[in-house]
Write an enzyme that holds these catalytic residues in place. Sequence first.
Site, PDB file in Angstrom:
ATOM      1  N   ARG A 138     -24.035   5.491   6.465  1.00  0.00           N
ATOM      2  CA  ARG A 138     -23.359   4.298   5.966  1.00  0.00           C
ATOM      3  C   ARG A 138     -23.474   3.216   7.026  1.00  0.00           C
ATOM      4  O   ARG A 138     -23.251   3.502   8.209  1.00  0.00           O
ATOM      5  CB  ARG A 138     -21.877   4.620   5.780  1.00  0.00           C
ATOM      6  N   VAL A 166     -21.533  13.407   2.485  1.00  0.00           N
ATOM      7  CA  VAL A 166     -21.632  13.398   3.950  1.00  0.00           C
ATOM      8  C   VAL A 166     -22.636  12.313   4.311  1.00  0.00           C
ATOM      9  O   VAL A 166     -23.837  12.430   3.999  1.00  0.00           O
ATOM     10  CB  VAL A 166     -22.100  14.775   4.484  1.00  0.00           C
ATOM     11  N   ASN A 200       0.832  -1.215   0.000  1.00  0.00           N
ATOM     12  CA  ASN A 200       0.000   0.000   0.000  1.00  0.00           C
ATOM     13  C   ASN A 200       0.864   1.261   0.000  1.00  0.00           C
ATOM     14  O   ASN A 200       0.488   2.275   0.581  1.00  0.00           O
ATOM     15  CB  ASN A 200      -0.934  -0.015   1.218  1.00  0.00           C
ATOM     16  N   TYR A 260     -11.239  -6.050  10.183  1.00  0.00           N
ATOM     17  CA  TYR A 260     -10.010  -5.268  10.396  1.00  0.00           C
ATOM     18  C   TYR A 260      -9.817  -4.970  11.883  1.00  0.00           C
ATOM     19  O   TYR A 260      -8.742  -5.209  12.453  1.00  0.00           O
ATOM     20  CB  TYR A 260     -10.054  -3.961   9.596  1.00  0.00           C
ATOM     21  N   LEU A 289       6.393  -9.419   5.335  1.00  0.00           N
ATOM     22  CA  LEU A 289       6.505 -10.002   6.679  1.00  0.00           C
ATOM     23  C   LEU A 289       5.864 -11.384   6.781  1.00  0.00           C
ATOM     24  O   LEU A 289       6.101 -12.098   7.750  1.00  0.00           O
ATOM     25  CB  LEU A 289       5.888  -9.065   7.728  1.00  0.00           C
ATOM     26  N   SER A 309      -5.619   0.348  17.065  1.00  0.00           N
ATOM     27  CA  SER A 309      -6.600   1.295  16.515  1.00  0.00           C
ATOM     28  C   SER A 309      -7.766   1.465  17.481  1.00  0.00           C
ATOM     29  O   SER A 309      -8.114   0.534  18.227  1.00  0.00           O
ATOM     30  CB  SER A 309      -7.105   0.718  15.194  1.00  0.00           C
ATOM     31  N   LYS A 368      -6.830  -6.196  14.744  1.00  0.00           N
ATOM     32  CA  LYS A 368      -6.061  -5.320  15.632  1.00  0.00           C
ATOM     33  C   LYS A 368      -6.171  -5.806  17.081  1.00  0.00           C
ATOM     34  O   LYS A 368      -5.188  -5.845  17.811  1.00  0.00           O
ATOM     35  CB  LYS A 368      -6.561  -3.878  15.512  1.00  0.00           C
TER      36      LYS A 368
HETATM   37  N1  LIG Z   1      -4.146   5.491   9.173  1.00  0.00           N
HETATM   38  C1  LIG Z   1      -5.134   5.147   9.983  1.00  0.00           C
HETATM   39  O1  LIG Z   1      -6.246   5.659   9.852  1.00  0.00           O
HETATM   40  C2  LIG Z   1      -4.903   4.154  11.099  1.00  0.00           C
HETATM   41  C3  LIG Z   1      -5.724   4.195  12.240  1.00  0.00           C
HETATM   42  C4  LIG Z   1      -5.516   3.270  13.247  1.00  0.00           C
HETATM   43  C5  LIG Z   1      -4.508   2.308  13.126  1.00  0.00           C
HETATM   44  N2  LIG Z   1      -3.743   2.270  12.005  1.00  0.00           N
HETATM   45  C6  LIG Z   1      -2.708   1.231  11.879  1.00  0.00           C
HETATM   46  O2  LIG Z   1      -1.461   1.870  11.734  1.00  0.00           O
HETATM   47  C7  LIG Z   1      -0.606   1.115  10.901  1.00  0.00           C
HETATM   48  C8  LIG Z   1      -0.069   2.008   9.804  1.00  0.00           C
HETATM   49  O3  LIG Z   1      -1.156   2.597   9.119  1.00  0.00           O
HETATM   50  P1  LIG Z   1      -0.912   3.533   7.876  1.00  0.00           P
HETATM   51  O4  LIG Z   1      -2.029   4.495   7.813  1.00  0.00           O
HETATM   52  O5  LIG Z   1       0.464   4.037   7.873  1.00  0.00           O
HETATM   53  O6  LIG Z   1      -1.122   2.468   6.706  1.00  0.00           O
HETATM   54  P2  LIG Z   1      -0.319   2.299   5.355  1.00  0.00           P
HETATM   55  O7  LIG Z   1      -1.084   1.332   4.523  1.00  0.00           O
HETATM   56  O8  LIG Z   1       0.036   3.622   4.788  1.00  0.00           O
HETATM   57  O9  LIG Z   1       1.039   1.610   5.879  1.00  0.00           O
HETATM   58  C9  LIG Z   1       1.145   0.227   6.136  1.00  0.00           C
HETATM   59  C10 LIG Z   1       2.365  -0.265   5.379  1.00  0.00           C
HETATM   60  O10 LIG Z   1       2.521  -1.660   5.631  1.00  0.00           O
HETATM   61  C11 LIG Z   1       2.897  -2.283   4.413  1.00  0.00           C
HETATM   62  N3  LIG Z   1       2.543  -3.698   4.521  1.00  0.00           N
HETATM   63  C12 LIG Z   1       1.309  -4.246   4.643  1.00  0.00           C
HETATM   64  N4  LIG Z   1       1.420  -5.587   4.741  1.00  0.00           N
HETATM   65  C13 LIG Z   1       2.752  -5.887   4.709  1.00  0.00           C
HETATM   66  C14 LIG Z   1       3.489  -7.091   4.778  1.00  0.00           C
HETATM   67  N5  LIG Z   1       2.904  -8.278   4.865  1.00  0.00           N
HETATM   68  N6  LIG Z   1       4.843  -7.014   4.695  1.00  0.00           N
HETATM   69  C15 LIG Z   1       5.479  -5.817   4.585  1.00  0.00           C
HETATM   70  N7  LIG Z   1       4.818  -4.646   4.526  1.00  0.00           N
HETATM   71  C16 LIG Z   1       3.464  -4.683   4.573  1.00  0.00           C
HETATM   72  C17 LIG Z   1       2.153  -1.516   3.326  1.00  0.00           C
HETATM   73  O11 LIG Z   1       2.773  -1.632   2.060  1.00  0.00           O
HETATM   74  C18 LIG Z   1       2.233  -0.093   3.860  1.00  0.00           C
HETATM   75  O12 LIG Z   1       3.370   0.592   3.373  1.00  0.00           O
HETATM   76  C19 LIG Z   1      -1.437  -0.062  10.394  1.00  0.00           C
HETATM   77  O13 LIG Z   1      -1.118  -1.167  11.210  1.00  0.00           O
HETATM   78  C20 LIG Z   1      -2.865   0.384  10.638  1.00  0.00           C
HETATM   79  O14 LIG Z   1      -3.702  -0.728  10.880  1.00  0.00           O
HETATM   80  C21 LIG Z   1      -3.900   3.185  10.995  1.00  0.00           C
END
Ligand SMILES: NC(=O)c1ccc[n+]([C@@H]2O[C@H](COP(=O)([O-])OP(=O)(O)OC[C@H]3O[C@@H](n4cnc5c(N)ncnc54)[C@H](O)[C@@H]3O)[C@@H](O)[C@H]2O)c1
Length: 340
Positions: free
Chosen positions: A294, A218, A35, A151, A62, A127, A155
């Site tokens: 939604r 919205v 991503n 999801y 990973l 989260s 977590k």
């Molecule tokens: N952004 C939000 O709204 C939010 C809110 C709460 C929690 N989180 C958590 O925070 C963390 C980071 O979120 P973010 O917004 O930076 O997301 P993001 O998608 O921008 O970053 C996650 C990264 O992990 C990488 N990735 C996914 N699976 C992988 C794997 N198997 N091996 C190696 N890399 C892998 C993706 O390529 C990406 O670069 C996540 O765990 C997400 O669940 C995010």
Amino acid sequence: MTVLVTGGAGYVGSHTALALHEAGHDIVLVDNFANSSPMAVDATRALAKPEVARLDFVEVDLCDAEALANVFKKYRLSAVIHFAAHKAVADSVNEPVRYYQNNLGSLLNLLEVMVEFGVGILVYSSSCMVYGQPLALPVTELAPLKPANPYGRTKLMCEQVIADVCAVQPLAAICLRYFNPVGAHPSGCLGEDPNQTSNNLLPLVLQVASGRREKVLVFGDDYDTADGSGVRDYVHVVDLAEAHVLALDRLAAGYQDAISVNVGSGFGTSVFELIDVAERVCGVPISFEVCGRRSGDIAKTWAATDLAAEFLGWRAKRDVNDMVADHWRWHSRNPDGYVA
Ligand SMILES: NC(=O)c1ccc[n+]([C@@H]2O[C@H](COP(=O)([O-])OP(=O)(O)OC[C@H]3O[C@@H](n4cnc5c(N)ncnc54)[C@H](O)[C@@H]3O)[C@@H](O)[C@H]2O)c1
């Protein structure tokens, strides 16, 4: 310390990598770009100062235990911050196996190799989704844990696995329960650029401001909130990054257990309030259309932040104006995200 940052090319991971670097830590970023893109790593490196500390990158999935173990063989790691995960709620409903496989599988591989190589410090990205619909506000860490989608369940399960491993291994962990991260690095050079479609509100609002989208939808103006629209707790991604640095410090100072801590601003902002702020910051009217609620959306949530203040010494410093202004700077300078 030498810190492994998984998901380090992602939105929160790249900002945290920079904050860790600025705090003097050597960093090894790993990501499979599911991503994100290599250009996020380049952007992080461009803002870093090589004379301060090392910033290496290794492309690793990973879920590939052997490739991950090779990273631990190559570097003498002291700590891990684990961001890598899939995070799109709707996709998790449609493809639960892919979500459980990736989010749980990557954590299990990571914990196994951390134990094998004696790396005893972990900060985990959790989260506010672990709470589902909150019964009382602000949401404290003692609120019931009832995630409403796969999801959110990944977590929560990851938090539980971490606590189980911490109970029997020389491992200590802080699970940070983020509320809604928004904003970007103030340089305008580092920001959010997902490969997958994002339904996050602020990027959509700013796309309307820049003329790339006609209007914001919205979803519901008949909630039990002051203006009828949904209320969320937004937290600036740079504040969030700083929370990780403090969590790492707390663990390095000898904290021995597993704990979960909310990371939010502690304030609720409604959809209409966010649109108002964006109109002021961007200086253009933002068209919107109210449509039905939604399914699965909650009316309102915001974090209790006392534990973050007491345990980590962290409070959000940046307000919604800063969040929108910094996100707008990133969006205006990079309307197509990272481009080669
Ligand atoms: N952004 C939000 O709204 C939010 C809110 C709460 C929690 N989180 C958590 O925070 C963390 C980071 O979120 P973010 O917004 O930076 O997301 P993001 O998608 O921008 O970053 C996650 C990264 O992990 C990488 N990735 C996914 N699976 C992988 C794997 N198997 N091996 C190696 N890399 C892998 C993706 O390529 C990406 O670069 C996540 O765990 C997400 O669940 C995010």
